[in-house]
Design a protein around this motif. Structure first.
Motif, PDB file in Angstrom:
ATOM      1  N   ILE A   1      42.145  41.971  26.814  1.00 39.49           N
ATOM      2  CA  ILE A   1      42.590  43.355  26.615  1.00 39.49           C
ATOM      3  C   ILE A   1      43.819  43.680  27.460  1.00 39.49           C
ATOM      4  CG2 ILE A   1      40.312  44.175  25.922  1.00 39.49           C
ATOM      5  CD1 ILE A   1      39.925  45.273  28.724  1.00 39.49           C
ATOM      6  N   TYR A   2      43.941  43.073  28.631  1.00 42.13           N
ATOM      7  CA  TYR A   2      45.126  43.199  29.495  1.00 42.13           C
ATOM      8  C   TYR A   2      45.490  41.798  29.999  1.00 42.13           C
ATOM      9  CZ  TYR A   2      43.679  48.143  29.880  1.00 42.13           C
ATOM     10  OH  TYR A   2      43.297  49.439  29.627  1.00 42.13           O
ATOM     11  N   PRO A   3      46.240  41.023  29.241  1.00 37.47           N
ATOM     12  CA  PRO A   3      46.592  39.668  29.719  1.00 37.47           C
ATOM     13  C   PRO A   3      47.383  39.746  31.026  1.00 37.47           C
ATOM     14  CG  PRO A   3      47.109  39.925  27.390  1.00 37.47           C
ATOM     15  CD  PRO A   3      46.798  41.292  27.905  1.00 37.47           C
ATOM     16  N   MET A   4      46.748  39.380  32.125  1.00 38.95           N
ATOM     17  CA  MET A   4      47.363  39.494  33.442  1.00 38.95           C
ATOM     18  C   MET A   4      48.210  38.247  33.710  1.00 38.95           C
ATOM     19  SD  MET A   4      45.483  40.379  37.021  1.00 38.95           S
ATOM     20  CE  MET A   4      46.307  40.233  38.598  1.00 38.95           C
ATOM     21  N   VAL A   5      49.533  38.411  33.591  1.00 38.03           N
ATOM     22  CA  VAL A   5      50.453  37.283  33.763  1.00 38.03           C
ATOM     23  C   VAL A   5      51.040  37.230  35.168  1.00 38.03           C
ATOM     24  CG1 VAL A   5      51.022  37.210  31.318  1.00 38.03           C
ATOM     25  CG2 VAL A   5      52.368  38.667  32.844  1.00 38.03           C
ATOM     26  N   GLY A   6      50.794  38.253  35.964  1.00 36.00           N
ATOM     27  CA  GLY A   6      51.329  38.275  37.328  1.00 36.00           C
ATOM     28  C   GLY A   6      50.585  39.269  38.183  1.00 36.00           C
ATOM     29  N   ASN A   7      50.840  39.178  39.504  1.00 33.15           N
ATOM     30  CA  ASN A   7      50.186  40.054  40.462  1.00 33.15           C
ATOM     31  C   ASN A   7      51.179  40.424  41.555  1.00 33.15           C
ATOM     32  OD1 ASN A   7      48.461  41.449  42.132  1.00 33.15           O
ATOM     33  ND2 ASN A   7      47.346  39.635  42.842  1.00 33.15           N
TER      34      ASN A   7
ATOM     35  N   PRO B   1      48.195  44.505  38.737  1.00 32.04           N
ATOM     36  CA  PRO B   1      48.412  43.612  37.599  1.00 32.04           C
ATOM     37  C   PRO B   1      49.774  43.795  36.945  1.00 32.04           C
ATOM     38  CG  PRO B   1      47.026  45.452  36.969  1.00 32.04           C
ATOM     39  CD  PRO B   1      47.258  45.589  38.448  1.00 32.04           C
ATOM     40  N   LEU B   2      50.315  42.694  36.497  1.00 26.68           N
ATOM     41  CA  LEU B   2      51.516  42.687  35.661  1.00 26.68           C
ATOM     42  C   LEU B   2      51.127  42.071  34.323  1.00 26.68           C
ATOM     43  CD1 LEU B   2      54.116  41.372  38.280  1.00 26.68           C
ATOM     44  CD2 LEU B   2      53.612  43.749  37.687  1.00 26.68           C
ATOM     45  N   THR B   3      51.216  42.866  33.268  1.00 26.04           N
ATOM     46  CA  THR B   3      50.849  42.415  31.928  1.00 26.04           C
ATOM     47  C   THR B   3      52.068  42.529  31.011  1.00 26.04           C
ATOM     48  OG1 THR B   3      50.181  44.560  31.019  1.00 26.04           O
ATOM     49  CG2 THR B   3      48.572  43.398  32.407  1.00 26.04           C
TER      50      THR B   3
END
Length: 388
Positions: free
Chosen positions: A297-303, A317-319
């Motif tokens: 639902i929220y593909p977390m590609v970075g932090n 989160p970075l999505t």
């Protein structure tokens, strides 16, 4: 925002007022309204002049009505005044009318009238304080009529949740439901709460255990308490289980909900087995639960770790949509969900001292984790698509 201190589930140490949200005692206000008198009225054909044909309306008992009294009210043999209706008579009349008036079907006008009347009665109870909350702040009426009603369209129409194995959730008594955690924001816990309530034959309520960060947020704190959530600690979990409640826990915590998209559906560490120790102390069964669909639902590609430390949150989160699209980036993707409840693992056969056995707790924790992980892999193989 101050740094959030995450309290582990199996931390049995006492906490001060600044470390734990205060419990509120039950506040009950009851008001007893006047019972309404309900009478059955029979239709009588009318004559040319508007009265009943062949009936002398000047005589007592005309048109099947009650005999008229010439003057005053005379006492009856049972001591009651003629014309007075007792509480027993009223209850009998209401029951008779309820049997003769059918329930509206197909969502007709009567159904809407009943809904409006129920809504107005709910508002009256809210305004007058005629409702109950338990010692944890749980408001069952508000949860059923408002919070569940708001979550149900998301559950049914948006995520289209499919539930399997609901028969494995006990019909009564305490039980600990242990599930995987994912999705950047805790939608999975809310959907599991709706699944148990709407699909279980007894419509049981699931009391979720949440991290202390939840109870530090101004609005979220109040809503979480009223929805039945409480602090993820052994003391609160044990109290609920001993009262025969269904308790939900997600042992991965922030490690699971904040993991990167590349590690989706790979369970993180389950802590030190605090939930197993609580289940052993209360003799409550452990029901493994596997949730598929929340990871996407929220593909977390970075932090953004630096920003997270500044804000005092575990991760930022970075999505693909957040924070680039602003508020629109908070809207979850409409993935297709499956929630499966596994066979319960009994704990009532162990001796009382088993809760202090670290090897037993490790083995049971690993058994629950492996069962959830195996079910996740099986559900992923069976699903056709992320969105269908």
């Amino acid at each position: 925002m101050a740094d959030a201190k995450v309290i582990p589930f199996d931390d049995d140490r006492s906490r001060g007022a600044g470390q734990r949200p205060p419990r509120r005692r039950a506040t009950v206000s009851r008001r007893k309204g006047d019972a309404a008198t309900v009478r059955e009225v029979k239709a009588v054909p009318t004559g040319p002049d508007g009265g009943a044909p062949g009936v002398d309306e000047t005589k007592p008992g005309a048109a099947g009505g009650e005999p008229s009294e010439p003057s005053g009210r005379r006492p009856r043999r049972d001591g009651r005044v003629r014309g007075e209706v007792s509480e027993a008579d009223r209850a009998g009349e209401r029951e008779a009318v309820a049997r003769q008036v059918p329930e509206p079907r197909g969502g007709g006008g009567g159904g809407w009238d009943r809904r409006i009347a129920g809504g107005l009665a709910f508002l009256r109870r809210r305004l007058t304080g005629d409702y109950e909350v338990d010692e944890f702040g749980y408001d069952a009426e508000l949860t059923d009529q408002v919070l569940m009603s708001l979550l149900r369209p998301i559950y049914d129409k948006y995520f289209r949740v499919e539930v399997k194995g609901i028969e494995n959730v006990p019909s009564d008594g305490g039980a600990l439901i242990v599930a995987n955690h994912s999705g950047t924001l805790p939608w999975d816990g809310l959907m599991m709460q709706v699944a148990v309530h709407d699909h279980h034959p007894q419509q049981r309520h699931l009391r979720l255990l949440a991290a202390d960060l939840v109870f530090m947020l101004p609005v979220v704190n109040e809503l979480a308490r009223k929805a039945g959530h409480t602090l993820a600690c052994a003391e609160d979990a044990g109290a609920l289980l001993e009262r025969g409640e269904l308790v939900g826990v997600m042992p991965e915590g922030f490690k699971g909900i904040g993991k990167p998209f590349g590690e989706r559906y790979k369970l993180q560490r389950f802590g030190r087995g605090g939930f197993v120790s609580t289940a052993l102390r209360t003799g409550s069964p452990i029901v493994p639960c596997s949730i598929v669909g929340a990871e996407e639902i929220y593909p977390m590609v970075g932090n953004a770790k630096t920003l997270a430390r500044v804000l005092g949150i575990p991760y930022f989160p970075l999505t693909p949509t957040f924070p680039w699209l602003g508020p629109l980036g908070v809207v979850p993707l409409p993935t297709k969900w499956t929630i499966q409840f596994g066979e319960p693992i009994p704990t009532d056969g162990y001796p009382p001292e088993a809760a202090e056995d670290p090897m037993l707790m490790f083995n049971l924790t690993d058994q629950v984790r492996e069962q959830i992980q195996h079910t996740l892999y099986k559900l992923l193989v069976q699903r056709r698509s992320v969105f269908f």
